[in-house]
Design an enzyme around this catalytic site. Structure first.
Site, PDB file in Angstrom:
ATOM      1  N   SER A 169      46.083  37.570  37.500  1.00 12.93           N
ATOM      2  CA  SER A 169      45.647  36.309  38.085  1.00 12.93           C
ATOM      3  C   SER A 169      46.296  36.140  39.454  1.00 12.93           C
ATOM      4  O   SER A 169      47.496  36.386  39.615  1.00 12.93           O
ATOM      5  CB  SER A 169      46.032  35.131  37.183  1.00 12.93           C
ATOM      6  OG  SER A 169      45.826  33.901  37.866  1.00 12.93           O
ATOM      7  N   ASN A 173      38.686  29.386  41.630  1.00 12.89           N
ATOM      8  CA  ASN A 173      39.638  28.600  40.855  1.00 12.89           C
ATOM      9  C   ASN A 173      41.063  28.941  41.254  1.00 12.89           C
ATOM     10  O   ASN A 173      41.372  30.085  41.599  1.00 12.89           O
ATOM     11  CB  ASN A 173      39.420  28.803  39.346  1.00 12.89           C
ATOM     12  CG  ASN A 173      40.307  29.889  38.772  1.00 12.89           C
ATOM     13  OD1 ASN A 173      41.473  29.658  38.452  1.00 12.89           O
ATOM     14  ND2 ASN A 173      39.747  31.097  38.646  1.00 12.89           N
ATOM     15  N   GLY A 227      30.582  39.187  37.768  1.00 17.15           N
ATOM     16  CA  GLY A 227      29.262  39.254  38.379  1.00 17.15           C
ATOM     17  C   GLY A 227      28.098  39.328  37.418  1.00 17.15           C
ATOM     18  O   GLY A 227      26.978  39.646  37.824  1.00 17.15           O
ATOM     19  N   LYS A 265      44.504  43.402  31.533  1.00 21.30           N
ATOM     20  CA  LYS A 265      43.484  42.893  32.456  1.00 21.30           C
ATOM     21  C   LYS A 265      43.944  43.116  33.881  1.00 21.30           C
ATOM     22  O   LYS A 265      45.035  42.679  34.270  1.00 21.30           O
ATOM     23  CB  LYS A 265      43.237  41.404  32.206  1.00 21.30           C
ATOM     24  CG  LYS A 265      42.043  40.846  32.983  1.00 21.30           C
ATOM     25  CD  LYS A 265      41.659  39.471  32.484  1.00 21.30           C
ATOM     26  CE  LYS A 265      40.377  38.986  33.117  1.00 21.30           C
ATOM     27  NZ  LYS A 265      39.937  37.681  32.548  1.00 21.30           N
ATOM     28  N   THR A 289      44.101  32.014  29.432  1.00 24.20           N
ATOM     29  CA  THR A 289      45.411  32.616  29.306  1.00 24.20           C
ATOM     30  C   THR A 289      46.440  31.566  28.890  1.00 24.20           C
ATOM     31  O   THR A 289      46.501  30.476  29.463  1.00 24.20           O
ATOM     32  CB  THR A 289      45.828  33.298  30.610  1.00 24.20           C
ATOM     33  OG1 THR A 289      44.955  34.402  30.831  1.00 24.20           O
ATOM     34  CG2 THR A 289      47.261  33.782  30.594  1.00 24.20           C
ATOM     35  N   ASN A 312      46.842  33.313  40.841  1.00 22.81           N
ATOM     36  CA  ASN A 312      47.284  31.925  40.962  1.00 22.81           C
ATOM     37  C   ASN A 312      48.679  31.648  40.411  1.00 22.81           C
ATOM     38  O   ASN A 312      49.111  30.496  40.376  1.00 22.81           O
ATOM     39  CB  ASN A 312      46.271  31.003  40.281  1.00 22.81           C
ATOM     40  CG  ASN A 312      44.891  31.129  40.901  1.00 22.81           C
ATOM     41  OD1 ASN A 312      44.761  31.152  42.114  1.00 22.81           O
ATOM     42  ND2 ASN A 312      43.862  31.255  40.073  1.00 22.81           N
ATOM     43  N   THR A 313      49.397  32.683  39.956  1.00 26.12           N
ATOM     44  CA  THR A 313      50.789  32.544  39.534  1.00 26.12           C
ATOM     45  C   THR A 313      51.641  33.427  40.444  1.00 26.12           C
ATOM     46  O   THR A 313      51.440  34.648  40.471  1.00 26.12           O
ATOM     47  CB  THR A 313      50.980  32.965  38.067  1.00 26.12           C
ATOM     48  OG1 THR A 313      50.235  32.073  37.219  1.00 26.12           O
ATOM     49  CG2 THR A 313      52.444  32.914  37.661  1.00 26.12           C
ATOM     50  N   PHE A 320      47.049  28.775  35.274  1.00 25.17           N
ATOM     51  CA  PHE A 320      47.425  28.914  33.853  1.00 25.17           C
ATOM     52  C   PHE A 320      47.776  27.560  33.225  1.00 25.17           C
ATOM     53  O   PHE A 320      48.793  27.421  32.535  1.00 25.17           O
ATOM     54  CB  PHE A 320      48.608  29.867  33.681  1.00 25.17           C
ATOM     55  CG  PHE A 320      48.303  31.325  33.859  1.00 25.17           C
ATOM     56  CD1 PHE A 320      47.003  31.799  33.983  1.00 25.17           C
ATOM     57  CD2 PHE A 320      49.344  32.256  33.907  1.00 25.17           C
ATOM     58  CE1 PHE A 320      46.751  33.157  34.148  1.00 25.17           C
ATOM     59  CE2 PHE A 320      49.104  33.614  34.063  1.00 25.17           C
ATOM     60  CZ  PHE A 320      47.804  34.062  34.195  1.00 25.17           C
ATOM     61  N   ASN A 367      39.627  40.849  36.738  1.00 23.40           N
ATOM     62  CA  ASN A 367      39.949  39.443  36.944  1.00 23.40           C
ATOM     63  C   ASN A 367      39.232  38.947  38.213  1.00 23.40           C
ATOM     64  O   ASN A 367      38.390  39.651  38.771  1.00 23.40           O
ATOM     65  CB  ASN A 367      41.470  39.283  37.073  1.00 23.40           C
ATOM     66  CG  ASN A 367      41.975  37.953  36.529  1.00 23.40           C
ATOM     67  OD1 ASN A 367      41.363  36.916  36.746  1.00 23.40           O
ATOM     68  ND2 ASN A 367      43.106  37.982  35.836  1.00 23.40           N
TER      69      ASN A 367
END
Length: 354
Positions: free
Chosen positions: A182, A117, A305, A223, A92, A184-185, A121, A252
């Site tokens: 995501s 993870n 998966g 997504k 991304t 993580n943001t 980004f 995701n």
């Protein structure tokens, strides 16, 4: 795949004293060199398997794509082509270049064939990617570009942030994935809420129409997270239908830690999104739900998966038109791409061209 798992994977997993991100960067560097070598097209003939299909107006030589996150900055595109992928999704990418979260931020869970993870980004920014793609060689498969919100951009300004990336990169992508999932943001997943998502997609699909002039706009996909419940996914489907979105990428990474092997529970406590084998069941459920609720009118790219060809076949039998791999590719190696294409062709999986 046995050659990779017996010999090459152990070497990669030891690089950087076991730091997974070191192996990641070394792999990208190696593939960049492979793609630049004179025999790269010959290598593709060895790895690629024809199983063509047309989805949201694009012709794919086979149904297996590289998921976003592996080659964020698009530096090794001919290398991925040489390994036989049917499409590659870069990013991304965000409007503003950003370093991502502090390291370490990528962890292997080998007993579970999984990764965690919290990259955040990390990328060179949309303008740098556009400059690189401007001089990139023509690829034998479609190129997708995943766009996300810059960390420094407040959520209330997210629409302008996404739009700037789309405008900058529009000439170079064959389709665009809107990453609103995501973990993580901060605040990003809130953009999956009906009102915010509708505003974002109205702007992006409208911008794509303007950029296309009188031609056909390039496909916009969304997504989604596997952690949404059915009601929330249903709302996403409704918004996508209203805004003429071309498809959904499901899914995701997940915040859940269900399905981890006992040996991986300690590492599983790390913050971030989980990908790989433990996500297989949930990804299958989401793909099936989207296909059923949209009455098969909304193409789905199945992700999550996929560690063996039969995993991809199950996703396609559930309604996915295409699949993408990332974590499974790390554990199984490049033979996975050809194996999936062969299995899909042999079984006739997937609901057909869309």
């Amino acid at each position: 795949m046995q050659l990779y798992s017996r010999f090459l994977r152990p070497v990669l997993f030891r690089l950087g004293s076991g730091d997974a991100e070191v192996a990641h960067h070394r792999t990208i560097d190696a593939l960049r060199l492979v793609g630049a070598a004179p025999g790269a097209s010959t290598l593709r003939r060895l790895f690629a398997e024809d199983a063509p299909r047309t989805v949201f107006g694009l012709r794919f030589p086979n149904p297996v794509g590289l998921a976003a996150g592996m080659d964020k900055n698009g530096v090794a595109l001919p290398g991925w082509a040489a390994l036989g992928f049917g499409h590659v999704e870069v990013g991304t990418v965000t409007w503003h270049a950003q370093p991502g979260n502090p390291r370490p931020r990528l962890y292997r869970l080998p007993a579970s064939q999984a990764l965690i993870n919290r990259m955040g980004f990390n990328n060179d920014g949309a303008r740098a990617l556009a400059a690189r793609l401007r001089t990139a060689p023509v690829l034998p498969m479609p190129l997708g570009i995943s766009i996300g919100k810059s960390k420094i951009t407040p959520v209330e300004n997210a629409v302008a942030d996404y739009r700037a990336s789309l405008v900058e990169l529009y000439p170079y992508g064959d389709y665009f994935a809107v990453n609103v999932s995501s973990p993580n943001t901060p605040g990003l997943r809130g953009l999956q809420d009906r009102g915010l998502l509708d505003e974002l997609l109205a702007e992006l699909t409208g911008e794509a129409t303007r950029l296309a002039y009188r031609g056909v706009p390039k496909p916009i996909l969304v997504k989604i997270a596997p952690d949404l419940d059915d009601a929330a996914i249903g709302e996403v489907i409704e918004v996508c239908a209203t805004r003429s979105v071309a498809g959904i990428i499901a899914t995701n990474t997940t915040l859940s830690r269900d399905g981890l092997a006992p040996a991986d529970v300690a590492t599983g406590a790390e913050q971030g999104g989980l990908s790989g084998r433990p996500l297989a069941r949930r990804a299958l459920e989401v793909v099936s739900f989207v296909h059923r609720e949209s009455a098969g009118t909304l193409p789905v790219i199945g992700v999550g998966g996929i560690g063996a060809p039969e995993d991809a076949v199950r996703l396609m039998d559930a309604g996915a038109s295409l699949v993408q791999v990332y974590t499974g590719f790390i554990y199984a190696g490049p033979g996975l791409v050809r194996g999936i294409s062969r299995a899909v062709r042999a079984t006739g999986a997937a609901p057909g061209d869309r």
